[in-house]
Structure formats: C-alpha cells, structure tokens
Design an enzyme around this catalytic site. Sequence first.
Site, PDB file in Angstrom:
ATOM      1  N   GLU A   1       9.116   1.554 -20.086  1.00  0.00           N
ATOM      2  CA  GLU A   1      10.093   2.649 -20.124  1.00  0.00           C
ATOM      3  C   GLU A   1      10.224   3.248 -18.736  1.00  0.00           C
ATOM      4  O   GLU A   1       9.231   3.392 -18.010  1.00  0.00           O
ATOM      5  CB  GLU A   1       9.670   3.740 -21.106  1.00  0.00           C
ATOM      6  CG  GLU A   1      10.638   4.928 -21.066  1.00  0.00           C
ATOM      7  CD  GLU A   1      10.610   5.810 -22.291  1.00  0.00           C
ATOM      8  OE1 GLU A   1       9.613   5.766 -23.027  1.00  0.00           O
ATOM      9  OE2 GLU A   1      11.598   6.546 -22.509  1.00  0.00           O
TER      10      GLU A   1
ATOM     11  N   CYS B   1      12.040   6.918 -25.572  1.00  0.00           N
ATOM     12  CA  CYS B   1      12.974   8.034 -25.765  1.00  0.00           C
ATOM     13  C   CYS B   1      14.258   7.861 -24.972  1.00  0.00           C
ATOM     14  O   CYS B   1      15.299   8.382 -25.383  1.00  0.00           O
ATOM     15  CB  CYS B   1      12.294   9.336 -25.367  1.00  0.00           C
ATOM     16  SG  CYS B   1      10.995   9.814 -26.513  1.00  0.00           S
TER      17      CYS B   1
ATOM     18  N   ASN C   1      14.594   4.101 -31.830  1.00  0.00           N
ATOM     19  CA  ASN C   1      13.216   4.202 -31.336  1.00  0.00           C
ATOM     20  C   ASN C   1      12.372   4.979 -32.334  1.00  0.00           C
ATOM     21  O   ASN C   1      11.959   4.426 -33.342  1.00  0.00           O
ATOM     22  CB  ASN C   1      13.205   4.851 -29.944  1.00  0.00           C
ATOM     23  CG  ASN C   1      11.803   5.005 -29.391  1.00  0.00           C
ATOM     24  OD1 ASN C   1      11.015   4.064 -29.489  1.00  0.00           O
ATOM     25  ND2 ASN C   1      11.480   6.145 -28.833  1.00  0.00           N
ATOM     26  N   GLU C   2      12.166   6.255 -32.088  1.00  0.00           N
ATOM     27  CA  GLU C   2      11.309   7.033 -32.994  1.00  0.00           C
ATOM     28  C   GLU C   2      12.183   7.902 -33.881  1.00  0.00           C
ATOM     29  O   GLU C   2      12.196   9.119 -33.752  1.00  0.00           O
ATOM     30  CB  GLU C   2      10.346   7.892 -32.182  1.00  0.00           C
ATOM     31  CG  GLU C   2       9.227   7.092 -31.559  1.00  0.00           C
ATOM     32  CD  GLU C   2       8.245   7.978 -30.798  1.00  0.00           C
ATOM     33  OE1 GLU C   2       8.589   9.120 -30.454  1.00  0.00           O
ATOM     34  OE2 GLU C   2       7.125   7.503 -30.552  1.00  0.00           O
TER      35      GLU C   2
END
Length: 675
Positions: free
Chosen positions: A47, A249, A384-385
Amino acid sequence: MKARRTIASLAAMLTCFSMAAQSNTLVIDAGAKGTPIQKTMFGLFFEDLNFAADGGLYAEKIKNRSFEFDNPLAGWDVIGNVRVMADGPFANNPHYVRLGYPGHPSMLTAICNEGFFGIGVERGHEYRVSVWARNSGDRPAEQINVQLCLPGTMGEEQAFCQGVITVDSPQWKKYELVLTSPLTSAKAEFRMILMREWRAHTPGQAVDLEHISLFPVETFNGDANGMRKDIAEAIAALEPGVFRFPGGCIVEGTNLETRYQWKNSVGSVENRPINKTRWSYTFPHRMFPDYYQSYGLGFYEYFRFAEEIGAEPLPVVSCGIACQFENEPHWHSDASLDELQPFVDDALDLIEFANGPVDSEWGRVRAEMGHPEPFNMKYIGIGNEQWGEGYPQRLAVFVKAIRAKHPEIAIIGSSGPYKDGPDFEYLWEEMRALGVDLVDEHYYANEQFFTENAARYDSYPRTGPKVFAGEYACHGVDGRKWNHFNASLLEAAFMTGLERNADVVHMASYAPLLAHVEGWQWRPDMIWFDNLQTMRSCSYYVQQMYATNCGTHSLPVLMNGKIVAGQDGDGFGEGLYASAVRDEVNRKYIVKVVNLAYEPKEITMKFDGLSRKETLDGTVTCTMLHSDDPYAENTIEAPDTIVPVESALNTSLWHKNTFTTVIGPRTFVVYTVQY
Ligand code: AHR
C-alpha cells in the site's frame, strides 16, 4: 537467503540446553500425500502508505514534479521571478512554472526541490534529469543550470554536480541530462537556475518548465519509470507468491473522489493526474501535508513488478463504498446500486487491461506501454475493509458481471476489518452465499491473539471460499507497537497454523510492507528504508523463512496425537508450535518449529510413514531466528542485529528416520532434510 551469520557451533549450544530439556516427539507423516500448498501461499500486501510509493519504491526523487499539489509549489523553494501557470501541455496536470527575468541583472531566478526528506544520491551513480520545457521564442536558446547541492555543506561550493540544459524551442519538448554524483548523501537538494546570461534580458522573456524529474539511471531490472533497486531487491528476496496492490484504505478513498482509480495510473506518466492520499492526514499525530499519490507508480508498473518478482498480481478495486472508518456514522460517500456501473466497468476493464488482446481498448493501452503479452492476471479483489449490508449488495453486482464475462478470474471478497465478531461472521456468511473464491481477512492483533490462534484455521469449513489472510501483524501492547523480535516470533508461531491449513488458507500477507523512517504513519512494517538504505525487520525474516521454505505439500505433524499449536496438553509441547511440508520439486522435508517457552526444549522428529527403502539420514540444515532480548529490533544503523543463522546438525543423530535435537528458548527454527 542473503543475510545470514554463521555461528561457530550450534551443536555446542544445543548440548548445553539439552540438560534442562523436556522430551517432545513431533511425528511428521512424511508418507502422507499431503495437502497441496498454493504457489500464492506467502505473499505481499503493498500500500502507498508510509511513503511506500512516492519517496519509496518508486524511484523518482522529485516531490511534486508536476506542480499539482494543493500548494503547487509544495516541495519547491523559489528565488526571483517564478510564476505558476495553469495552461500546460498535459491536460490532467495543467500546472507548470514560468521562470522569468528576476528584475535586476544581478538577481537570480531559480527553483529548488527538497525531494522526499531530502534527495538520496550515491557516489558514482548516474541520475537522469528530465524536464518538459519551452522558451518564449525571443532568442534561439536559453540555458538552465541544473545542480545537485548540499545546502548545509561547510565546503566552498554547495553544488557537487551540475550540468546545463539548453532550451532551444518555443514548443514544449522533453530535455534530458545525466548527472553522475561524486558523493553519497541522503539529503541533497535539486536546483534549476536560469543562467547568468539572463541578467541582461528583458522582462518578457521566460522559460517554462513542467514535469521535472530526477530518476536513477539504475533501477530494479533496468526498468524505465521503475523501482528503487535496493527496496525492490529486498522485496524480491522474499520470493512472494502473490502481490496485492495498491492497498488497503487507499483503494476506498476518504470519499469516492479520492479512491484509487487505476485508469488514472496508466498511460504517459506526465498525464497521470495526482491523487490526494488519506495517509497525509488520517493520523493527525503523524501528519504529512505534502504526501500525495503521483500515480507514477501505477497499475502497469505494479503488474510489471509482480511479473518480475514471480508473484501473482492481485489488484484490488473500489466496490463503490468509500472508507467506512472515515465516513460512518455521520457521513456517507457511497455509490448507490444505480450508480455502480462505472465501478463495475473499472473492474472489467482492468481485466482487459491485464489480459486482453492488443486490439482491445485496454489491452492496447497495455501494449502501448510496452507489454503486448498479457499479464496473466488470475485474481481480483473487490473492496477492502467494508462492512454492513451495503457491501454484499454491491459485491453481488460485481460477482455477476465478472462471472459472466470472466469466469476464469477468482474473486476476492472481504470479511471486513475485524478478526472476529458479528460483522465478521455476517460477512463470511454473505461471502459464502455469493460464492466468492477467497475471503480477505485482516488482523492487526496483540500478542495474545497470535499466541492463541495458531489453530484458528483448523476448525474452518473445508468447503466454500478459501482464506486470504491479507493483512496481519502482531501489534505489541503497552507501547510495544514496533518491529521487535517478540512480535516476529509470535507471528512465526501463528504461521504454523497457516501452513498446516493450506487446504483452507491459500494466501497470506503480512502488512504493511514498506515504511520510510522519516515518513511513516503506521507501524510495525516489514521493510524500512531511508533515502539510501533498507532495513529488513525480524518480521521480514520470518516471512522470508516461510516463503522460501514453502514446499509443495503440507503434511500432518502431531505431538502426542495432537496438532502442535502451543497447547499445554499433557505437559509436553507447551509453547511449541510446528508445521511440516514436503517440497516435491527440491525433494526436501521442511519442518518449522517455534519455541515460545523461556526454556530450551528437546524435540525428537520422527518422519513416519516412509517405506523401508526410504531412509532419511542426510544432513539436517537448521535456519534459526533468535534474540536474547525479546524487544531488540533491527534498525537502519544496525540492520543485522537479528538475522537468520544457518547451521548443520550432526548427521549421526539419525536413527530410523528419527533425530533428536534441542530448540533454544524463544526461537524459530526451520529444519530442512533432503530426501
Ligand atoms: O495496512 C494499513 C491499513 O490497515 C490498510 O490500509 C487497511 O486495509 C487496514 O485498515
């Protein structure tokens, strides 16, 4: 494995431990067919966080090279007559600077770039300066003095290497110059100065400069627009099976506008629009207002890098929901189901970009960038989350579209940011119902979690989606949230459970991967770097010891009839963790053992189930990671404080496919036996 010390005699150490040791027998079912281990098993999560891309892996040394930050002169100091203009040759990056007559023949016009925490240069290395420029047409040519300087030097001159660029056209053109540095410094500065001849000139005359780049000539694999060599080499030495990018993120964005949009990251670097990164401000206690994504390291470069390091590329795209941590409960930045089509198109077009024929719309872009062959992408992550009902609702739309057009692509869904609990359970159920291929689990967890969860996957269902342990790391409590040996040892213990459950766990990646020592927002991280050097953390070595000893088949290994996952049991095996694999390519049995106890343990390793003819009596190679100080760490200054140590066990220890040895306290050992 590169970084290894040799020790005089592991045997001597083992003998001294043996006095106090218990007896524990690990029975390895060497005759078992075993569970195939996926090539993707131990991989990487990348990331652009901690200046991992710009200022890190991406080799560019100029910050804000296109003058597109909110403050167009961020990273630049200017002297004299410098104006920011907004009608440049690159539509997506319209700003550039105009350097004009400074107002007096003795005055100067110049711009100076500070780089990312300074500019790192090495003695004897070449650096390519490139700039798009034009003159105002009043004279045939204008000259710019290009310098690398040490502003803080006590020497007579600040510039330690320089050259001249002659801007000979009123049309925008790219100019290049190669500088060879006579010295090594992590804190150089880059300067472009209108040459003295300008002193006699009139106010209307000017030189325009755009997309100013300083790039090492030597990059990883010699790639144009490539990676910083030392960092890329450290990554490659992990021999990763899979490479997930571009985050995290940043895939989601603080809002949908700032999500990572891969289409903005391909094509000519000059015309890739920059993006704001949430990592500049998400943690106000570690704020970096000058942290942006230039997209210079974009999807083409990620795919190329994955190919070069032999990892399966695993791109992740937005599912149409911006980061929920940043938005809920008071704010929302989601695409409704009616608005989702462009997001789905992004996913489908990405598959075409990676794999499509050169005459397809996006396959052509890839080919024009230099890679006509497909990248052979097999996986895609959607979201993603994410959590809540909105995620499976949107994911369903993606699954339908991708299955219809690309049934060959495996889809990875998410179980959200939590390692367990109602949201996690809910999402797993939904992922099963949607029939995704893998579920991305994240756990940044404390010591206790890693000690107690080596058996986490032993009870997972054997059917349905497989697990991608996509982000995990041991985060020490009580202020011990850094890359110390203890955290890495617990990760090693936990990872025996990943290996043992290779039928369920198909991918795993420690996270995050990279961090600049002067620009981090999140730690621990696997590899640290400054402007000149890299440092491999103890967690790096744990990952490397697994990935380079991955094997092809996971084998049952039991102690007193039970899996070896740190359990107390009958007094044996307390604090011991073990897993075993067979490597059918290199004809090896590999046993990984972690001793979390504070005393040494005698262990007997019995390779069971072999036919009479199959006798193991060769050398046992031990690769050991240990530190007497649990909170010791590797640092940039002392990068080899804790590194794997390789030694050979006395071959006379063998008896009937069995040998006995002692594992020291608080130690991770990989035992390798050739067959
Ligand atoms: O790895 C850092 C962050 O942790 C990632 O961006 C995100 O997925 C997780 O919350």
